[in-house]
Design a protein around this motif. Sequence first.
Motif, PDB file in Angstrom:
ATOM      1  N   UNK A  43       0.842  -1.182   0.000  1.00  0.00           N
ATOM      2  CA  UNK A  43       0.000   0.000   0.000  1.00  0.00           C
ATOM      3  C   UNK A  43       0.878   1.232   0.000  1.00  0.00           C
ATOM      4  N   UNK A  44       0.371   2.331   0.527  1.00  0.00           N
ATOM      5  CA  UNK A  44       1.134   3.575   0.589  1.00  0.00           C
ATOM      6  C   UNK A  44       1.533   3.896   2.021  1.00  0.00           C
ATOM      7  N   UNK A 356       3.046  10.373  -0.657  1.00  0.00           N
ATOM      8  CA  UNK A 356       3.222   9.033  -0.089  1.00  0.00           C
ATOM      9  C   UNK A 356       3.837   8.086  -1.120  1.00  0.00           C
ATOM     10  N   UNK A 357       4.543   7.080  -0.649  1.00  0.00           N
ATOM     11  CA  UNK A 357       5.254   6.147  -1.528  1.00  0.00           C
ATOM     12  C   UNK A 357       4.746   4.719  -1.334  1.00  0.00           C
ATOM     13  N   UNK A 358       4.874   3.875  -2.371  1.00  0.00           N
ATOM     14  CA  UNK A 358       4.438   2.479  -2.240  1.00  0.00           C
ATOM     15  C   UNK A 358       5.447   1.636  -1.467  1.00  0.00           C
ATOM     16  N   UNK A 375       3.728  -0.993  -7.790  1.00  0.00           N
ATOM     17  CA  UNK A 375       3.619   0.243  -8.554  1.00  0.00           C
ATOM     18  C   UNK A 375       2.853   1.281  -7.751  1.00  0.00           C
ATOM     19  N   UNK A 376       3.038   2.525  -8.136  1.00  0.00           N
ATOM     20  CA  UNK A 376       2.350   3.621  -7.476  1.00  0.00           C
ATOM     21  C   UNK A 376       0.836   3.486  -7.625  1.00  0.00           C
ATOM     22  N   UNK A 377       0.385   3.105  -8.816  1.00  0.00           N
ATOM     23  CA  UNK A 377      -1.040   3.032  -9.108  1.00  0.00           C
ATOM     24  C   UNK A 377      -1.734   1.950  -8.281  1.00  0.00           C
ATOM     25  N   UNK A 378      -1.139   0.774  -8.226  1.00  0.00           N
ATOM     26  CA  UNK A 378      -1.731  -0.335  -7.466  1.00  0.00           C
ATOM     27  C   UNK A 378      -1.751  -0.007  -5.974  1.00  0.00           C
ATOM     28  N   UNK A 384      -3.571   4.658   1.880  1.00  0.00           N
ATOM     29  CA  UNK A 384      -2.550   4.914   2.899  1.00  0.00           C
ATOM     30  C   UNK A 384      -2.701   3.921   4.052  1.00  0.00           C
ATOM     31  N   UNK A 385      -1.694   3.091   4.215  1.00  0.00           N
ATOM     32  CA  UNK A 385      -1.728   2.071   5.263  1.00  0.00           C
ATOM     33  C   UNK A 385      -1.021   2.530   6.537  1.00  0.00           C
ATOM     34  N   UNK A 386      -0.016   3.401   6.369  1.00  0.00           N
ATOM     35  CA  UNK A 386       0.726   3.896   7.526  1.00  0.00           C
ATOM     36  C   UNK A 386       0.883   5.407   7.405  1.00  0.00           C
TER      37      UNK A 386
END
Length: 400
Positions: A43-44, A356-358, A375-378, A384-386
């Motif tokens: 996730x992100x 945010x980053x993957x 990937x960023x899209x997926x 946002x997980x964290x």
Amino acid sequence: MKYIILVPDGLADKPIKELGGKTPMEAANTPNMDFLVQNGYSGLTKTIPDGLPPGSDIGNLALMGYDPKKNFSGRASLEAANLGIKLQDDEVVFRCNLVTIKNKKMADYSAGHISSDEAKNLIEHLDHSLDWPDLRFYPGKSYRHLMVVKTNNVKTMLAVNTTPPHNIIDQPIKKYLPNGPMSDLLCKIMERSSKVLEKHQINKIRLEDGENEANMVWLWGQGSRPNLPSFKEVYGLKGSVISAVDLVNGIGRLAGLNVIDVPGANGYYDTNYKGKAQYALKSLNKNDFVYVHVEATDEAGHNGDWKAKTECCEHFDKHVVGTILKAFGNKPKGVRILVCPDHPTPVALRAHDRSPVPFAMWGEGIKSNNLKNYSEKVAAKEGLKFKSGQEMVQFFLRSK
């Protein structure tokens, strides 16, 4: 349990026209990172806290499990730690880039990625030639160096506004020079450095060879004496750090991690990717944690080179992630792996971004959320997980 954090610096990006609307991460062939996503948790995450600049200093502190708002003492002070420079309470250290200025614009933030030997000669010559009281220059690697100044007003000097040179490529430098109280001193040093460096034989030779000359030092990223709790104190783990840049190694030293030098690791496109993974695996014979940082993807972003960034992403996947996965037989027993950039460095922007980053984490006890690829899209679809890098690392190291 063995814990491995792998950081492709600045890898996250935005869609690029030349790649058919894909990012370098999406366009690259990354079967190993895709494996982590498909079989792990993704996730992100937000690595750059609100109110702080999107730098590798902030991002890597977060990815080592620290809170940058509490533990950040300035980028240059982190690099000073790796060079063995012990700052006093009345000293401020500045990051000191060798740069190329043309027509009063920032033509090159790295002076053509000048070699460490050439740069050392220039920095030592500058230190001797300026002969400035309470001022010292220290050579680092390639274009990255440090300047330490003794002052009666540390707080004011720390508050001077400075700008990273890689954020102003092709821009007129006048409006980005240090500004605020005590900035006149820094501007004078930079001006005098230009007069000293442009006459040096190394620069004459570089010009003859068609290379960018190192015709000024650029001062930025100042910091004071750092205070960082050890990684073992915070997380109860002994470990190592592997990077080709002083910044990341400096954080590692301050955190009490063992800093490992890898032959051929140079912080650029042709770094020794596989060697970093091999040395990381070897370090786990004695330790339970290793942090592996690769700078190449960030450099490609700053250079605006989508092709190189895509290729560096593939090298990272094959030679770093792939080598480590193979060593564990692609089986999660006794190991956890986390892949995450410290921040985006979009090719179109040629500078850092605070988006945010993957992330992708896989291993024993990590439940899968069944995503398709890295990937960023997926990752964005998952959301946002964290809310911070620190929170993510705590989950990675402590969750059952």
